[in-house]
Design an enzyme around this catalytic site. Structure first.
Site, PDB file in Angstrom:
ATOM      1  N   SER A  25     -50.503 -11.931  19.380  1.00  0.00           N
ATOM      2  CA  SER A  25     -50.070 -10.580  20.549  1.00  0.00           C
ATOM      3  C   SER A  25     -50.872  -9.860  20.180  1.00  0.00           C
ATOM      4  CB  SER A  25     -48.803 -10.263  20.262  1.00  0.00           C
ATOM      5  OG  SER A  25     -48.844  -9.643  18.616  1.00  0.00           O
ATOM      6  N   ASN A  38     -52.081 -18.944  24.982  1.00  0.00           N
ATOM      7  CA  ASN A  38     -51.276 -17.919  25.020  1.00  0.00           C
ATOM      8  C   ASN A  38     -50.206 -17.950  25.962  1.00  0.00           C
ATOM      9  OD1 ASN A  38     -49.272 -15.997  23.878  1.00  0.00           O
ATOM     10  ND2 ASN A  38     -50.560 -14.478  22.733  1.00  0.00           N
ATOM     11  N   HIS A  69     -55.762 -12.246   6.529  1.00  0.00           N
ATOM     12  CA  HIS A  69     -54.289 -11.183   5.704  1.00  0.00           C
ATOM     13  C   HIS A  69     -53.780 -11.822   4.167  1.00  0.00           C
ATOM     14  CE1 HIS A  69     -52.858  -9.856   9.741  1.00  0.00           C
ATOM     15  NE2 HIS A  69     -53.896  -9.022   9.088  1.00  0.00           N
ATOM     16  N   CYS A 126     -49.486  -7.445 -14.792  1.00  0.00           N
ATOM     17  CA  CYS A 126     -50.821  -7.946 -15.096  1.00  0.00           C
ATOM     18  C   CYS A 126     -51.604  -8.803 -14.267  1.00  0.00           C
ATOM     19  CB  CYS A 126     -50.771  -9.237 -16.062  1.00  0.00           C
ATOM     20  SG  CYS A 126     -49.921 -10.616 -15.375  1.00  0.00           S
ATOM     21  N   GLY A 164     -52.642 -17.535  20.369  1.00  0.00           N
ATOM     22  CA  GLY A 164     -51.465 -17.239  19.482  1.00  0.00           C
ATOM     23  C   GLY A 164     -51.441 -15.832  18.803  1.00  0.00           C
ATOM     24  N   ASP A 192     -49.980 -18.653   6.443  1.00  0.00           N
ATOM     25  CA  ASP A 192     -48.998 -20.519   5.865  1.00  0.00           C
ATOM     26  C   ASP A 192     -50.553 -22.016   5.767  1.00  0.00           C
ATOM     27  OD1 ASP A 192     -50.981 -21.174   8.369  1.00  0.00           O
ATOM     28  OD2 ASP A 192     -48.876 -20.571   9.427  1.00  0.00           O
ATOM     29  N   CYS A 194     -44.951 -12.091 -18.019  1.00  0.00           N
ATOM     30  CA  CYS A 194     -45.139 -10.662 -18.984  1.00  0.00           C
ATOM     31  C   CYS A 194     -43.219  -9.702 -19.117  1.00  0.00           C
ATOM     32  CB  CYS A 194     -46.427 -10.193 -18.466  1.00  0.00           C
ATOM     33  SG  CYS A 194     -46.363  -9.202 -16.785  1.00  0.00           S
ATOM     34  N   CYS A 205     -48.899 -11.291 -10.163  1.00  0.00           N
ATOM     35  CA  CYS A 205     -47.797 -10.150 -10.874  1.00  0.00           C
ATOM     36  C   CYS A 205     -48.541  -8.989 -10.523  1.00  0.00           C
ATOM     37  CB  CYS A 205     -47.785 -10.469 -12.565  1.00  0.00           C
ATOM     38  SG  CYS A 205     -47.103  -9.479 -13.230  1.00  0.00           S
TER      39      CYS A 205
HETATM   40  P1  NAD Z   1     -47.090 -12.021  16.381  1.00  0.00           P
HETATM   41  O1  NAD Z   1     -45.745 -13.287  15.562  1.00  0.00           O
HETATM   42  O2  NAD Z   1     -46.993 -10.151  17.041  1.00  0.00           O
HETATM   43  O3  NAD Z   1     -47.085 -13.310  18.241  1.00  0.00           O
HETATM   44  C1  NAD Z   1     -47.144 -13.866  18.726  1.00  0.00           C
HETATM   45  C2  NAD Z   1     -47.948 -14.404  19.594  1.00  0.00           C
HETATM   46  O4  NAD Z   1     -47.347 -15.972  19.476  1.00  0.00           O
HETATM   47  C3  NAD Z   1     -47.393 -13.854  21.097  1.00  0.00           C
HETATM   48  O5  NAD Z   1     -48.098 -13.186  21.639  1.00  0.00           O
HETATM   49  C4  NAD Z   1     -46.566 -15.226  21.971  1.00  0.00           C
HETATM   50  O6  NAD Z   1     -46.799 -14.647  22.992  1.00  0.00           O
HETATM   51  C5  NAD Z   1     -47.570 -16.254  21.046  1.00  0.00           C
HETATM   52  N1  NAD Z   1     -47.043 -17.333  20.903  1.00  0.00           N
HETATM   53  C6  NAD Z   1     -45.469 -18.405  21.770  1.00  0.00           C
HETATM   54  N2  NAD Z   1     -45.860 -19.362  21.690  1.00  0.00           N
HETATM   55  C7  NAD Z   1     -46.621 -20.307  21.329  1.00  0.00           C
HETATM   56  C8  NAD Z   1     -46.990 -21.009  21.697  1.00  0.00           C
HETATM   57  N3  NAD Z   1     -46.813 -22.459  21.349  1.00  0.00           N
HETATM   58  N4  NAD Z   1     -48.992 -21.236  21.249  1.00  0.00           N
HETATM   59  C9  NAD Z   1     -49.916 -20.154  21.512  1.00  0.00           C
HETATM   60  N5  NAD Z   1     -49.391 -18.781  21.062  1.00  0.00           N
HETATM   61  C10 NAD Z   1     -47.356 -18.991  21.221  1.00  0.00           C
HETATM   62  O7  NAD Z   1     -48.166 -13.015  15.804  1.00  0.00           O
HETATM   63  P2  NAD Z   1     -50.017 -11.852  15.695  1.00  0.00           P
HETATM   64  O8  NAD Z   1     -50.500 -11.440  16.144  1.00  0.00           O
HETATM   65  O9  NAD Z   1     -50.645 -13.193  14.821  1.00  0.00           O
HETATM   66  O10 NAD Z   1     -49.149 -10.497  14.372  1.00  0.00           O
HETATM   67  C11 NAD Z   1     -48.097 -10.743  13.183  1.00  0.00           C
HETATM   68  C12 NAD Z   1     -48.787 -10.926  12.313  1.00  0.00           C
HETATM   69  O11 NAD Z   1     -47.757 -11.166  10.632  1.00  0.00           O
HETATM   70  C13 NAD Z   1     -49.770 -11.633  11.627  1.00  0.00           C
HETATM   71  O12 NAD Z   1     -50.712 -10.985  10.963  1.00  0.00           O
HETATM   72  C14 NAD Z   1     -49.491 -12.680  10.365  1.00  0.00           C
HETATM   73  O13 NAD Z   1     -49.882 -12.287   9.562  1.00  0.00           O
HETATM   74  C15 NAD Z   1     -47.578 -12.296  10.253  1.00  0.00           C
HETATM   75  N6  NAD Z   1     -47.481 -13.310  11.115  1.00  0.00           N
HETATM   76  C16 NAD Z   1     -47.713 -14.652   9.505  1.00  0.00           C
HETATM   77  C17 NAD Z   1     -47.001 -16.186  10.212  1.00  0.00           C
HETATM   78  C18 NAD Z   1     -48.269 -17.058  10.072  1.00  0.00           C
HETATM   79  O14 NAD Z   1     -48.354 -17.508   8.989  1.00  0.00           O
HETATM   80  N7  NAD Z   1     -47.349 -18.815  10.566  1.00  0.00           N
HETATM   81  C19 NAD Z   1     -45.528 -16.222  10.750  1.00  0.00           C
HETATM   82  C20 NAD Z   1     -45.592 -14.751  10.824  1.00  0.00           C
HETATM   83  C21 NAD Z   1     -45.819 -13.650  11.299  1.00  0.00           C
HETATM   84 ZN    ZN Z   2     -47.293 -10.950 -15.330  1.00  0.00          ZN
END
Ligand code: NAD
Ligand code: ZN
Length: 258
Positions: free
Chosen positions: A190, A214, A120, A131, A188, A105, A151, A128
């Site tokens: 899992s 967390n 990630h 290309c 934050g 994000d 393209c 694309c």
């Molecule tokens: P996850 O969705 O598996 O787990 C979220 C974790 O955040 C949980 O352990 C939960 O208990 C905890 N949580 C809840 N509220 C919170 C708070 N206020 N403060 C801190 N922690 C809190 O997340 P993950 O382990 O990052 O795995 C998900 C995958 O999905 C990642 O690989 C990521 O690339 C992708 N993803 C990214 C985004 C983003 O960019 N914001 C959003 C969703 C998923």
């Molecule tokens: Zn292209």
């Protein structure tokens, strides 16, 4: 909880090699839903149907409609929160070397963090499929789904789908950082998505203090992490920063060079 925050502040104040590993949880307070847990996207969607590279190849239109388009709407509205700001401040003060984030994000950079490894990849750019041309996501015309390059090829986000490899340079740099860090903050996540979930294990094996922030325990709790500071990242970082600031030398030039 206060005692654990104080312990973490003291550990941070004594190091300049700390690293943070962050996940979707740190961005929840910015309005971006996580994958797992209450309100998570997986309550409504099957990950293998929308976030696996095979699913995207099979039916890009479906993945754009169900997952990617909505993600862009969340990102457009999101601002960094106190958790992102706290990590950026720790880096400015010289206590934190880098953030390894699983998030796509861009909120760590928006908060001012300079050394961010996007494990990630990022949603800020699209690529694309044909290309390999890249374009910033806000410049992509999303009125037609799936969006297409001039393209004719279909755009995909510059991030890693399930079933794809982590860019080797991100893996290598992350490994280097965590095997040399004294403190790893695991915020934050899992800790269920591999190989990112291995990072805390690596830090532990090489002697780092591993601190989870967390609201809930994770598979790392009681096994890999030294302790869990149970709470949302915004409130925990506000408190942590207040305590670290009290422990800072008044003249920061006295700190060891990075
Ligand atoms: P996850 O969705 O598996 O787990 C979220 C974790 O955040 C949980 O352990 C939960 O208990 C905890 N949580 C809840 N509220 C919170 C708070 N206020 N403060 C801190 N922690 C809190 O997340 P993950 O382990 O990052 O795995 C998900 C995958 O999905 C990642 O690989 C990521 O690339 C992708 N993803 C990214 C985004 C983003 O960019 N914001 C959003 C969703 C998923
Ligand atoms: Zn292209």
């Amino acid at each position: 909880m206060q005692t654990l925050i104080q312990r973490t502040a003291e550990a941070l104040a004594q190091t300049n090699t700390a690293v943070a590993l962050t996940g979707a949880g740190i961005s929840i307070e910015s309005g971006i839903p996580p994958f797992r847990g209450p309100g998570g996207l997986w309550e409504k969607l099957d990950p293998m149907e929308v976030a696996h590279i095979d699913a995207f190849r099979r039916n890009p239109e479906k993945v754009w409609n169900l997952l990617l388009k909505g993600m862009q709407d969340f990102l457009d509205a999101a601002q960094p929160n106190a958790g992102h700001a706290g990590l950026a401040q720790l880096e400015r003060w010289g206590f934190l070397r880098a953030v390894i984030t699983q998030n796509i994000d861009g909120l760590h950079q928006a908060a001012g963090s300079r050394d961010v490894i996007e494990f990630h990849g990022t949603f800020a750019w699209q690529r694309c499929q044909d290309c390999e041309g890249r374009i910033e996501t806000p410049r992509v015309d999303l009125s037609r789904i799936p969006p297409r390059c001039s393209c004719g090829g279909i755009y995909r986000p510059d991030c890693v789908f399930f079933g794809e490899m982590i860019p080797p340079e991100h893996l290598e740099r992350s490994q280097q950082l965590v095997t040399r860090c004294d403190v790893l903050l695991v915020v934050g996540t899992s800790a269920t998505v591999h190989p990112a979930a291995m990072i805390p294990l690596l830090a532990k094996e090489t002697g780092a203090l591993v601190v989870e922030i967390n609201p809930e325990p994770t598979p790392l709790t009681g096994r890999v992490s030294d302790y869990l500071i149970e709470g949302g990242s915004g409130a925990v970082f506000d408190e942590l920063l207040t305590r670290v600031e009290k422990l800072r030398p008044s003249d920061t030039s006295l700190m060891a060079p990075r």
